[in-house]
Design a protein around this motif. Structure first.
Motif, mmCIF file in Angstrom:
data_model
loop_
_atom_site.group_PDB
_atom_site.id
_atom_site.type_symbol
_atom_site.label_atom_id
_atom_site.label_comp_id
_atom_site.label_asym_id
_atom_site.label_seq_id
_atom_site.Cartn_x
_atom_site.Cartn_y
_atom_site.Cartn_z
ATOM 1 N N LYS B 138 0.785 -1.176 0.064
ATOM 2 C CA LYS B 138 -0.031 0.046 0.048
ATOM 3 C C LYS B 138 0.860 1.370 -0.024
ATOM 4 O O LYS B 138 0.615 2.333 -0.746
ATOM 5 C CB LYS B 138 -1.085 0.068 1.186
ATOM 6 C CG LYS B 138 -1.936 -0.859 1.029
ATOM 7 C CD LYS B 138 -2.882 -1.157 2.378
ATOM 8 C CE LYS B 138 -3.777 -2.235 2.197
ATOM 9 N NZ LYS B 138 -4.788 -2.157 3.407
ATOM 10 N N PHE B 139 1.852 1.270 0.703
ATOM 11 C CA PHE B 139 2.757 2.463 0.730
ATOM 12 C C PHE B 139 3.404 2.791 -0.628
ATOM 13 O O PHE B 139 3.734 3.835 -0.923
ATOM 14 C CB PHE B 139 3.953 1.975 2.044
ATOM 15 C CG PHE B 139 4.702 3.269 2.155
ATOM 16 C CD1 PHE B 139 4.579 4.585 2.526
ATOM 17 C CD2 PHE B 139 6.235 3.231 1.521
ATOM 18 C CE1 PHE B 139 5.273 5.558 2.682
ATOM 19 C CE2 PHE B 139 6.799 4.295 1.598
ATOM 20 C CZ PHE B 139 6.589 5.442 2.002
ATOM 21 N N ASP B 140 3.850 1.574 -1.159
ATOM 22 C CA ASP B 140 4.399 1.681 -2.585
ATOM 23 C C ASP B 140 3.670 2.301 -3.629
ATOM 24 O O ASP B 140 3.848 2.964 -4.234
ATOM 25 C CB ASP B 140 5.007 0.255 -2.931
ATOM 26 C CG ASP B 140 6.309 -0.207 -2.295
ATOM 27 O OD1 ASP B 140 7.001 0.537 -1.691
ATOM 28 O OD2 ASP B 140 6.685 -1.383 -2.441
ATOM 29 N N TYR B 144 3.970 5.861 -5.359
ATOM 30 C CA TYR B 144 3.863 6.018 -6.744
ATOM 31 C C TYR B 144 3.034 7.236 -7.142
ATOM 32 O O TYR B 144 3.181 7.945 -7.827
ATOM 33 C CB TYR B 144 3.663 4.668 -7.336
ATOM 34 C CG TYR B 144 3.398 4.747 -8.727
ATOM 35 C CD1 TYR B 144 4.711 4.823 -9.824
ATOM 36 C CD2 TYR B 144 2.271 4.671 -9.272
ATOM 37 C CE1 TYR B 144 4.349 5.068 -10.987
ATOM 38 C CE2 TYR B 144 1.736 4.881 -10.752
ATOM 39 C CZ TYR B 144 3.011 5.024 -11.300
ATOM 40 O OH TYR B 144 2.846 4.919 -12.907
ATOM 41 N N ILE B 145 1.995 7.013 -6.673
ATOM 42 C CA ILE B 145 0.690 8.022 -7.041
ATOM 43 C C ILE B 145 0.996 9.437 -6.683
ATOM 44 O O ILE B 145 0.965 10.555 -7.351
ATOM 45 C CB ILE B 145 -0.493 7.530 -6.247
ATOM 46 C CG1 ILE B 145 -1.108 6.402 -6.620
ATOM 47 C CG2 ILE B 145 -1.451 8.668 -6.404
ATOM 48 C CD1 ILE B 145 -1.582 5.943 -8.149
ATOM 49 N N TYR B 146 1.761 9.629 -5.471
ATOM 50 C CA TYR B 146 2.129 10.862 -5.113
ATOM 51 C C TYR B 146 3.247 11.210 -5.779
ATOM 52 O O TYR B 146 3.410 12.436 -6.265
ATOM 53 C CB TYR B 146 2.442 10.869 -3.621
ATOM 54 C CG TYR B 146 1.282 11.363 -2.871
ATOM 55 C CD1 TYR B 146 0.147 10.419 -2.599
ATOM 56 C CD2 TYR B 146 1.017 12.406 -2.209
ATOM 57 C CE1 TYR B 146 -0.934 10.707 -1.809
ATOM 58 C CE2 TYR B 146 -0.032 12.722 -1.276
ATOM 59 C CZ TYR B 146 -0.950 11.823 -1.126
ATOM 60 O OH TYR B 146 -2.095 12.167 -0.383
ATOM 61 N N LYS B 147 4.267 10.451 -6.437
ATOM 62 C CA LYS B 147 5.221 10.816 -7.176
ATOM 63 C C LYS B 147 4.953 11.339 -8.442
ATOM 64 O O LYS B 147 5.505 12.012 -9.093
ATOM 65 C CB LYS B 147 6.303 9.661 -7.241
ATOM 66 C CG LYS B 147 7.914 10.058 -7.260
ATOM 67 C CD LYS B 147 8.425 8.730 -7.360
ATOM 68 C CE LYS B 147 9.923 9.378 -8.176
ATOM 69 N NZ LYS B 147 10.825 8.147 -8.314
ATOM 70 N N ALA B 182 1.573 0.822 10.353
ATOM 71 C CA ALA B 182 0.933 0.032 9.317
ATOM 72 C C ALA B 182 -0.661 0.369 9.363
ATOM 73 O O ALA B 182 -1.142 0.580 8.139
ATOM 74 C CB ALA B 182 1.195 -1.348 9.598
ATOM 75 N N GLU B 183 -1.279 0.631 10.326
ATOM 76 C CA GLU B 183 -2.554 0.879 10.683
ATOM 77 C C GLU B 183 -2.863 2.352 9.797
ATOM 78 O O GLU B 183 -3.869 2.610 9.399
ATOM 79 C CB GLU B 183 -2.901 1.251 12.265
ATOM 80 C CG GLU B 183 -3.176 -0.099 12.807
ATOM 81 C CD GLU B 183 -1.904 -0.884 13.190
ATOM 82 O OE1 GLU B 183 -0.939 0.200 13.561
ATOM 83 O OE2 GLU B 183 -1.577 -2.067 13.041
ATOM 84 N N GLU B 184 -1.988 3.111 10.200
ATOM 85 C CA GLU B 184 -2.113 4.843 9.204
ATOM 86 C C GLU B 184 -2.015 4.359 7.756
ATOM 87 O O GLU B 184 -2.819 4.976 7.136
ATOM 88 C CB GLU B 184 -0.815 5.592 9.825
ATOM 89 C CG GLU B 184 -1.201 6.111 11.425
ATOM 90 C CD GLU B 184 0.089 6.959 11.668
ATOM 91 O OE1 GLU B 184 -0.263 8.123 12.013
ATOM 92 O OE2 GLU B 184 1.061 6.662 11.688
#
Lengths: 275, 242
Positions: B138-140, B144-147, B182-184
């Motif tokens: 999810k972080f990746d 990616y979307i923000y980048k 991870a929850e965040e």
């Protein structure tokens, strides 16, 4: 060091690609120019077919020949530009050679529409970089003038060759565009009738009178040339007819290409003088 | 013809026969390049990484003189091969442009040669079922979307938007710390609900493969951001604290 764009609106067949192939080949043979011809259309092999017979492609290729290559054509060059590898010499690594150090072709297979959409955004950049390395960059461009990419390429061009067909409707449409769009009212415009029939009422002389252009270039339809464009023999044809007998039926084509090429060079010189 | 000549002729014939047989058996036993075998493990990240490693190795190590290229073509291939070798070397030192170039090539290898498509890409990272995505996945995806929108300001914008740079108490810890849990990440992912095209999915996968192959593992993307620096320590409970 000049960008020459062969443009048509793409609605009607004008013989633009064939005319560009003929003129660039002639210039590369007769003059000492380093020329690049660039295809900007999606999945279009017309320009490639003028110089290579695609049916013979890969027939005798070593099995792994293509598996060892990375990024060819416009797609490969786009990737290099995306990675900021913008050395003008890199352009030549992605081209196909027609005449060594004289005439090269930059094109792509573009199997995926998405790849082409990415490439489109970089055409202007590719042309600008190529212009630093080659003496003349010929661009085969079709499309609506209101399209940003088409307009962007036309704006950076030193010379725009507007390709018309022998059709009244298209000639009228061009006259309308000429009135509306500032880009077509500049001095760096040449009009060319491709695949034309010299016996038609709409021949170059009458069309130039109608449009109000002093000189309108034309490339006549020629059976041998049309066949050569399909069989990848354009380069061979121009070498064969380098010293053509004036009475030869093909002399009209060669002379027209010669006139058009000389006019383009002359116009470029005029433009350079203005700068 | 005397007996010596007959014997010599026989010896020569035997030698020729042995040599021919040797070459035939050698070619028979030669390693045949097999087509891609598709099974359950074909589209896992590990299998794709092995493929990418093997192909890049082949491309950079092949002797171009052996494949019968024309002089011009050889010159071009050599230049491109040199460019790739330079990029493969440069990206290990963190050169952003070399990283982009290598990632573009991995993208092509996976989409054009390995046959990764909209359907099988989910076997590597389950993009279509968010509940199966790990916080790392999810972080990746989020980064990616923000980048795409903020380039190298992506992490800063991400932290700013969700006010993540605050002191927090983590279960089992006595002192508060600056962490993103991870929850965040799960909550943010639910809020964002990113809609990914196939190219987006493949780019996330390419980054995953790249970071384990040539990059700086999990901090590879973060390291490129406009931040003061990255300090890394081993976290034993990786699932709890991201």
């Amino acid at each position: 060091m000049a960008i020459i764009t062969f443009w048509s609106d793409g609605k009607i067949e004008t013989g633009k690609t064939a005319s560009m192939a003929a003129i660039s080949t002639f210039l590369s043979i007769e003059h000492n120019y380093k020329i690049l011809i660039l295809n900007t259309k999606h999945n279009d092999k017309t320009l490639e077919d003028c110089f290579w017979d695609s049916s013979k492609d890969n027939k005798f290729d070593f099995k792994n020949k293509n598996k060892t290559d990375i990024g060819t054509g416009t797609g490969g060059l786009t990737k290099a530009i995306l990675s900021n590898k913008t050395d003008p010499n890199t352009v030549t690594n992605y081209t196909k050679t027609i005449f060594k150090d004289r005439l090269e072709l930059l094109t792509d297979k573009n199997d995926m529409e998405q790849d082409f959409e990415t490439q489109k955004k970089f055409f202007k950049e590719i042309i600008k970089i190529s212009n630093k390395y080659y003496d003349l960059v010929f661009v085969d461009l079709s499309g609506d003038i209101d399209d940003d990419i088409t307009n962007g390429i036309l704006e950076i061009s030193n010379l725009i060759v507007v390709n018309l067909a022998q059709r009244m409707r298209q000639i009228n449409e061009f006259m309308k565009i000429k009135q509306d769009k500032l880009i077509f009212n500049k001095d760096n415009i040449i009009t060319l009738l491709g695949k034309c029939d010299t016996n038609s009422k709409y021949n170059a002389k009458n069309a130039s009178r109608y449009i109000g252009e002093k000189e309108l270039l034309s490339i006549p339809y020629n059976t041998l040339f049309a066949e050569a464009c399909n069989e990848g023999k354009v380069a061979d044809l121009f070498i064969k007819f380098r010293k053509i007998n004036p009475n030869d039926p093909n002399a009209l084509l060669i002379n027209s290409v010669k006139t058009a090429s000389e006019k383009i060079v002359e116009k470029l010189k005029e433009e350079q003088m203005r700068i | 013809m005397n007996i010596t000549n007959i014997l010599l002729t026989l010896v020569v014939l035997v030698i020729v026969g042995v040599v021919i047989k040797y070459f035939i058996t050698k070619n028979k036993n030669a390693q045949v390049e097999e087509d891609l075998i598709i099974n359950d493990k074909t589209f896992t990240t590990e299998a794709m990484m092995d493929f990418v490693k093997r192909r890049l190795d082949e491309i950079t190590k092949i002797n171009l003189y052996d494949i019968g290229l024309s002089e011009e073509e050889l010159k071009r291939r050599k230049a491109k091969k040199y460019e790739l070798r330079k990029a493969l070397k440069g990206c290990t030192y963190g050169d952003v442009n070399d990283k982009k170039y290598v990632k573009e090539i991995i993208f092509d290898l996976l989409s054009k040669e390995y046959g990764v498509n909209e359907t099988n890409i989910s076997k590597a990272i389950p993009f279509d079922i968010p509940s199966l995505l790990t916080p790392k996945d999810k972080f990746d995806i989020l980064i990616y979307i923000y980048k795409k929108d903020f380039a190298y300001e992506a992490l800063t914008q991400f932290i700013k938007k969700y006010d993540l740079a605050v002191l927090k108490y983590i279960a089992g810890e006595t002192k508060p710390s600056y962490v993103i849990t991870a929850e965040e990440i799960n909550d943010i992912y639910e809020q964002e609900e990113p809609a990914l095209s196939f190219a987006d999915k493949l780019n996330v996968l390419v980054q995953r493969i790249y970071q384990h192959y040539k990059g700086y593992s999990s901090i590879d993307e973060i390291r490129d951001m406009n931040i003061d620096g990255v300090s890394r320590r081993s976290i034993s409970d990786y699932q709890k604290v991201f």
